[in-house]
Write an enzyme that holds these catalytic residues in place. Structure first.
Site, PDB file in Angstrom:
ATOM      1  N   ASP A   4     -16.485 137.914  16.284  1.00 20.43           N
ATOM      2  CA  ASP A   4     -17.028 136.778  16.638  1.00 20.43           C
ATOM      3  C   ASP A   4     -17.431 136.972  18.108  1.00 20.43           C
ATOM      4  OD1 ASP A   4     -18.217 134.522  17.699  1.00 20.43           O
ATOM      5  OD2 ASP A   4     -17.113 133.321  16.417  1.00 20.43           O
TER       6      ASP A   4
ATOM      7  N   TYR B 259     -34.750 129.236  26.357  1.00 21.71           N
ATOM      8  CA  TYR B 259     -34.922 130.551  25.975  1.00 21.71           C
ATOM      9  C   TYR B 259     -35.210 131.462  27.085  1.00 21.71           C
ATOM     10  CZ  TYR B 259     -36.905 134.237  23.061  1.00 21.71           C
ATOM     11  OH  TYR B 259     -37.050 135.414  22.329  1.00 21.71           O
TER      12      TYR B 259
ATOM     13  N   LYS C 224     -32.908 134.660  28.568  1.00 23.77           N
ATOM     14  CA  LYS C 224     -33.510 136.081  28.362  1.00 23.77           C
ATOM     15  C   LYS C 224     -33.444 136.775  29.842  1.00 23.77           C
ATOM     16  CE  LYS C 224     -33.730 136.365  24.001  1.00 23.77           C
ATOM     17  NZ  LYS C 224     -33.007 137.308  23.382  1.00 23.77           N
TER      18      LYS C 224
ATOM     19  N   THR D 267     -37.195 139.986  11.140  1.00 20.64           N
ATOM     20  CA  THR D 267     -35.894 139.702  10.540  1.00 20.64           C
ATOM     21  C   THR D 267     -35.932 138.931   9.283  1.00 20.64           C
ATOM     22  OG1 THR D 267     -35.201 138.029  11.998  1.00 20.64           O
ATOM     23  CG2 THR D 267     -34.541 140.176  12.790  1.00 20.64           C
TER      24      THR D 267
END
Length: 256
Positions: free
Chosen positions: A50, A149, A153, A184
């Site tokens: 993890d 986001y 990024k 995906t």
């Protein structure tokens, strides 16, 4: 799998293992991927990790050091930003976004890349070479629709730039790769749920960025690219590779 095809020993990390529930019940385990790496000609080694738990990440790198004695390439691709995520609200205003995006995009994204890089660097310095590849998103500094986001990024992209400055004297390159919409299971499911049947025409297989990783890692002049964010579509044109269906998908571009 692309690295396996190039003959690499690949340590495949993640939380989803055989015999236990996978992340949000999505298909695939680290054992499946490691076996695919081996089937392609490399050697896949699955290690449950993890990447938000520092002790597990430290144990991972200690094991690599103990068994291999070196690390040539680190690919930072851990990202929890789409867990518990409602795609219909991705473009909602910042003040309406859930705060758990911090945990998914920053703790399980930006910080995960920083922790792994911090542990990999001493191993690479000892060998006087190495390559850190951060999988990111970028389109000519345009806003990426969602504030959480976009900031996450761009933090990964700046991490890449900063590492490149520090690591240049040690002959270690740091590069960010920016694919487009990757096909995906999660992304495909989101398009299907939205009724978009056209996604097969503009999405990329995950192996497209994988082939970009192999191309950059095989470039003897990779230090010239250090610190940059490179679009996978541009790399495909430069190095001559295609996606698994034979298409050469152009670099991802947001609408003007």
């Amino acid at each position: 799998m692309a690295l396996g095809e190039a003959g690499a020993i690949v340590y495949v990390t993640g939380r989803s293992v055989r015999g236990q529930p996978t992340t949000e019940n999505l298909p695939g385990t680290i054992e499946d991927t490691a076996e695919a790496v081996t089937a392609r000609g490399g050697r896949g080694i699955p290690i449950r990790c993890d990447h938000t738990v520092d002790s597990e990440v430290e144990a991972l790198f200690a094991r690599v050091q103990q068994i291999q004695g070196r690390l040539d390439i680190l690919v930072n691709n851990a990202w929890g930003g789409y867990e518990q995520h409602d795609y219909r609200k991705f473009g909602a205003p910042f003040h309406e976004q859930p705060l758990h995006h911090w945990d998914g995009m920053f703790t399980a994204g930006v910080r995960a890349a920083m922790v792994a890089s911090r542990l990999a660097i001493p191993m690479m310095i000892r060998e006087k070479h190495g390559l850190i590849l951060n999988i990111s998103v970028w389109d000519r500094d345009k806003f990426m629709v969602n504030v959480f986001y976009d900031v996450a990024k761009n933090a990964i992209n700046r991490l890449t730039f900063g590492l490149a400055q520090e690591l240049k004297p040690h002959n270690i390159a740091a590069v960010a790769l920016a694919p487009g919409f990757m096909r995906t299971e999660r992304v495909a499911g989101a398009f299907e749920a939205a009724g978009n049947k056209d996604y097969l025409n503009f999405t990329e297989s995950p192996e497209y960025v994988g082939r970009g990783v192999v191309a950059v890692a095989s470039d003897m002049n990779v230090m010239q690219k250090s610190g940059k964010v490179l679009a996978v579509g541009d790399l495909a044109a430069e190095y001559g590779f295609t996606d698994i269906d034979g298409r050469r998908i152009p670099a991802f571009r947001l609408p003007d």
